[in-house]
Design a protein around this motif. Sequence first.
Motif, PDB file in Angstrom:
ATOM      1  N   ALA A 142       0.800  -1.222   0.000  1.00  0.00           N
ATOM      2  CA  ALA A 142       0.000   0.000   0.000  1.00  0.00           C
ATOM      3  C   ALA A 142       0.831   1.268   0.000  1.00  0.00           C
ATOM      4  O   ALA A 142       0.524   2.231  -0.718  1.00  0.00           O
ATOM      5  N   GLU A 143       1.906   1.302   0.799  1.00  0.00           N
ATOM      6  CA  GLU A 143       2.664   2.545   0.933  1.00  0.00           C
ATOM      7  C   GLU A 143       3.438   2.909  -0.330  1.00  0.00           C
ATOM      8  O   GLU A 143       3.889   4.050  -0.483  1.00  0.00           O
ATOM      9  N   LEU A 144       3.586   1.971  -1.262  1.00  0.00           N
ATOM     10  CA  LEU A 144       4.344   2.220  -2.486  1.00  0.00           C
ATOM     11  C   LEU A 144       3.454   2.574  -3.671  1.00  0.00           C
ATOM     12  O   LEU A 144       3.941   3.137  -4.660  1.00  0.00           O
ATOM     13  N   LEU A 145       2.172   2.279  -3.593  1.00  0.00           N
ATOM     14  CA  LEU A 145       1.322   2.345  -4.771  1.00  0.00           C
ATOM     15  C   LEU A 145       1.122   3.754  -5.320  1.00  0.00           C
ATOM     16  O   LEU A 145       1.284   3.987  -6.521  1.00  0.00           O
ATOM     17  N   VAL A 146       0.762   4.706  -4.466  1.00  0.00           N
ATOM     18  CA  VAL A 146       0.479   6.056  -4.957  1.00  0.00           C
ATOM     19  C   VAL A 146       1.741   6.735  -5.498  1.00  0.00           C
ATOM     20  O   VAL A 146       1.699   7.316  -6.592  1.00  0.00           O
ATOM     21  N   PRO A 147       2.875   6.689  -4.786  1.00  0.00           N
ATOM     22  CA  PRO A 147       4.095   7.289  -5.373  1.00  0.00           C
ATOM     23  C   PRO A 147       4.443   6.691  -6.730  1.00  0.00           C
ATOM     24  O   PRO A 147       4.876   7.413  -7.637  1.00  0.00           O
ATOM     25  N   LEU A 148       4.247   5.384  -6.881  1.00  0.00           N
ATOM     26  CA  LEU A 148       4.578   4.757  -8.152  1.00  0.00           C
ATOM     27  C   LEU A 148       3.561   5.123  -9.229  1.00  0.00           C
ATOM     28  O   LEU A 148       3.928   5.301 -10.398  1.00  0.00           O
ATOM     29  N   ALA A 149       2.293   5.251  -8.867  1.00  0.00           N
ATOM     30  CA  ALA A 149       1.287   5.699  -9.832  1.00  0.00           C
ATOM     31  C   ALA A 149       1.656   7.086 -10.355  1.00  0.00           C
ATOM     32  O   ALA A 149       1.613   7.345 -11.570  1.00  0.00           O
ATOM     33  N   ARG A 150       2.044   7.976  -9.460  1.00  0.00           N
ATOM     34  CA  ARG A 150       2.425   9.334  -9.878  1.00  0.00           C
ATOM     35  C   ARG A 150       3.702   9.321 -10.711  1.00  0.00           C
ATOM     36  O   ARG A 150       3.853  10.122 -11.642  1.00  0.00           O
ATOM     37  N   TYR A 151       4.599   8.410 -10.385  1.00  0.00           N
ATOM     38  CA  TYR A 151       5.828   8.274 -11.169  1.00  0.00           C
ATOM     39  C   TYR A 151       5.495   7.887 -12.604  1.00  0.00           C
ATOM     40  O   TYR A 151       6.032   8.462 -13.564  1.00  0.00           O
ATOM     41  N   TYR A 152       4.596   6.936 -12.774  1.00  0.00           N
ATOM     42  CA  TYR A 152       4.240   6.504 -14.125  1.00  0.00           C
ATOM     43  C   TYR A 152       3.460   7.589 -14.881  1.00  0.00           C
ATOM     44  O   TYR A 152       3.540   7.660 -16.115  1.00  0.00           O
ATOM     45  N   VAL A 153       2.725   8.419 -14.168  1.00  0.00           N
ATOM     46  CA  VAL A 153       2.091   9.573 -14.820  1.00  0.00           C
ATOM     47  C   VAL A 153       3.171  10.472 -15.405  1.00  0.00           C
ATOM     48  O   VAL A 153       3.089  10.929 -16.555  1.00  0.00           O
ATOM     49  N   GLN A 154       4.210  10.747 -14.633  1.00  0.00           N
ATOM     50  CA  GLN A 154       5.297  11.623 -15.084  1.00  0.00           C
ATOM     51  C   GLN A 154       6.052  11.028 -16.265  1.00  0.00           C
ATOM     52  O   GLN A 154       6.531  11.768 -17.136  1.00  0.00           O
ATOM     53  N   THR A 155       6.171   9.714 -16.309  1.00  0.00           N
ATOM     54  CA  THR A 155       6.886   9.084 -17.422  1.00  0.00           C
ATOM     55  C   THR A 155       6.000   8.868 -18.642  1.00  0.00           C
ATOM     56  O   THR A 155       6.476   8.407 -19.685  1.00  0.00           O
ATOM     57  N   GLY A 156       4.715   9.197 -18.518  1.00  0.00           N
ATOM     58  CA  GLY A 156       3.797   9.056 -19.640  1.00  0.00           C
ATOM     59  C   GLY A 156       3.249   7.668 -19.855  1.00  0.00           C
ATOM     60  O   GLY A 156       2.656   7.382 -20.902  1.00  0.00           O
ATOM     61  N   ASP A 157       3.414   6.796 -18.865  1.00  0.00           N
ATOM     62  CA  ASP A 157       2.896   5.429 -18.984  1.00  0.00           C
ATOM     63  C   ASP A 157       1.534   5.360 -18.298  1.00  0.00           C
ATOM     64  O   ASP A 157       1.405   4.964 -17.141  1.00  0.00           O
ATOM     65  N   ALA A 158       0.509   5.763 -19.047  1.00  0.00           N
ATOM     66  CA  ALA A 158      -0.838   5.840 -18.475  1.00  0.00           C
ATOM     67  C   ALA A 158      -1.365   4.474 -18.053  1.00  0.00           C
ATOM     68  O   ALA A 158      -2.091   4.361 -17.060  1.00  0.00           O
ATOM     69  N   ARG A 160       0.311   1.816 -16.849  1.00  0.00           N
ATOM     70  CA  ARG A 160       0.874   1.422 -15.568  1.00  0.00           C
ATOM     71  C   ARG A 160       0.369   2.341 -14.451  1.00  0.00           C
ATOM     72  O   ARG A 160       0.106   1.886 -13.332  1.00  0.00           O
ATOM     73  N   ALA A 161       0.242   3.632 -14.761  1.00  0.00           N
ATOM     74  CA  ALA A 161      -0.267   4.567 -13.755  1.00  0.00           C
ATOM     75  C   ALA A 161      -1.668   4.149 -13.312  1.00  0.00           C
ATOM     76  O   ALA A 161      -1.968   4.105 -12.111  1.00  0.00           O
ATOM     77  N   THR A 162      -2.524   3.832 -14.279  1.00  0.00           N
ATOM     78  CA  THR A 162      -3.887   3.426 -13.961  1.00  0.00           C
ATOM     79  C   THR A 162      -3.899   2.144 -13.137  1.00  0.00           C
ATOM     80  O   THR A 162      -4.674   2.011 -12.182  1.00  0.00           O
ATOM     81  N   ASP A 163      -3.031   1.210 -13.483  1.00  0.00           N
ATOM     82  CA  ASP A 163      -2.952  -0.046 -12.748  1.00  0.00           C
ATOM     83  C   ASP A 163      -2.602   0.202 -11.280  1.00  0.00           C
ATOM     84  O   ASP A 163      -3.239  -0.350 -10.376  1.00  0.00           O
ATOM     85  N   PHE A 164      -1.614   1.067 -11.034  1.00  0.00           N
ATOM     86  CA  PHE A 164      -1.218   1.333  -9.650  1.00  0.00           C
ATOM     87  C   PHE A 164      -2.266   2.160  -8.916  1.00  0.00           C
ATOM     88  O   PHE A 164      -2.485   1.969  -7.715  1.00  0.00           O
ATOM     89  N   TYR A 165      -2.930   3.088  -9.604  1.00  0.00           N
ATOM     90  CA  TYR A 165      -4.014   3.827  -8.959  1.00  0.00           C
ATOM     91  C   TYR A 165      -5.146   2.891  -8.552  1.00  0.00           C
ATOM     92  O   TYR A 165      -5.732   3.029  -7.467  1.00  0.00           O
ATOM     93  N   GLN A 166      -5.485   1.943  -9.413  1.00  0.00           N
ATOM     94  CA  GLN A 166      -6.557   0.999  -9.086  1.00  0.00           C
ATOM     95  C   GLN A 166      -6.174   0.120  -7.900  1.00  0.00           C
ATOM     96  O   GLN A 166      -7.005  -0.161  -7.032  1.00  0.00           O
ATOM     97  N   ARG A 167      -4.914  -0.298  -7.858  1.00  0.00           N
ATOM     98  CA  ARG A 167      -4.444  -1.061  -6.704  1.00  0.00           C
ATOM     99  C   ARG A 167      -4.529  -0.201  -5.442  1.00  0.00           C
ATOM    100  O   ARG A 167      -4.927  -0.676  -4.371  1.00  0.00           O
ATOM    101  N   ALA A 168      -4.128   1.067  -5.577  1.00  0.00           N
ATOM    102  CA  ALA A 168      -4.150   1.968  -4.416  1.00  0.00           C
ATOM    103  C   ALA A 168      -5.574   2.178  -3.925  1.00  0.00           C
ATOM    104  O   ALA A 168      -5.831   2.212  -2.714  1.00  0.00           O
TER     105      ALA A 168
END
Length: 321
Positions: A142-158, A160-168
């Motif tokens: 849980a503690e890693l999901l949101v930072p990683l979702a935001r990281y993938y937003v910044q890298t343009g990988d929508a 992966r970002a969506t996957d981590f947001y859904q997990r979060a």
Amino acid sequence: MPAESLHHCIGSARRAVVIATLLCTPALAGCRRGEPALARGDRLWADSAYRAALAEYRLAERQRGAGEAVLARLAHAYSQTDQWDRAREVYQRLLSRAPEYSDQAIFDYITLAQRALRRGDVYGAAGATEAALELRPELEVAELLVPLARYYVQTGDARRATDFYQRALAQAAPDSVPDLLYEMAEVQRAQGNCREAVSYFEAFQQRAQGGFTAATPAAGRTRAGEARWHIGRCSFELAREARAGGQLGPALQYLDRVLQLGVPENLQDQAWFERGEILLTVGRPDEALVAFRKVLELNPARTGQLVERAQRRIDEIRFGP
């Protein structure tokens, strides 16, 4: 993975590491001169001299007949010294030969990710977390999901970002859900997925009723106001898309939403004109006349192509083509 399963996984990994490093403790007292590299590594590890122990484990690996126990120590030592790439390479070799070490690998990957995140290395945290999830897709981190979702937003990988947001979202505390929904909506909007964006913005509004959080500075609007604006903008685009596809009923519904919201303000006259065109097409001229007159009301200067087109339609309805 449920929290208790993760704790079991971590406990198993810790026991494996402890047992591995204690295997030669009977020799520690008297086995100094001529002792094998593995034993020297274990002795140094017990003294918390991790880098020196790593050097011995590397030497042991190069010796003929090095087995899984050596690889397990070496991979763990690379993890302990924050050498992510080498740790993963050794773990991949180890797990191909001995899958039972997967708990130890997951434990080390998550530990590496947490340490990387604390020092601001989101790239490293992403790689380590992905590796752990490859081994255990249902793992709760849980503690890693949101930072990683935001990281993938910044890298343009929508994706992966969506996957981590859904997990979060699945693991988030209730007061965190509105902001996560808003961020998910922004990801979809940036990708041009208006239908998905609207659904997330509306979910955000429902969850954040009376307690909107994380005000944004853009144009002095809060996230609540911005969500409303984006719903209006996306609804207008969806209306045009539906009309172009011959779906006039849904197009009217989208336009009605734009007009009810009253935003974006610069699209209100266009929304009324589009509504009038659809109503005229489906044989409802009286309602169309009201819509075209609204275009004129919103443009009191009576200038511009849209005004001219609306006036032309009004004249056609009143006096015939």
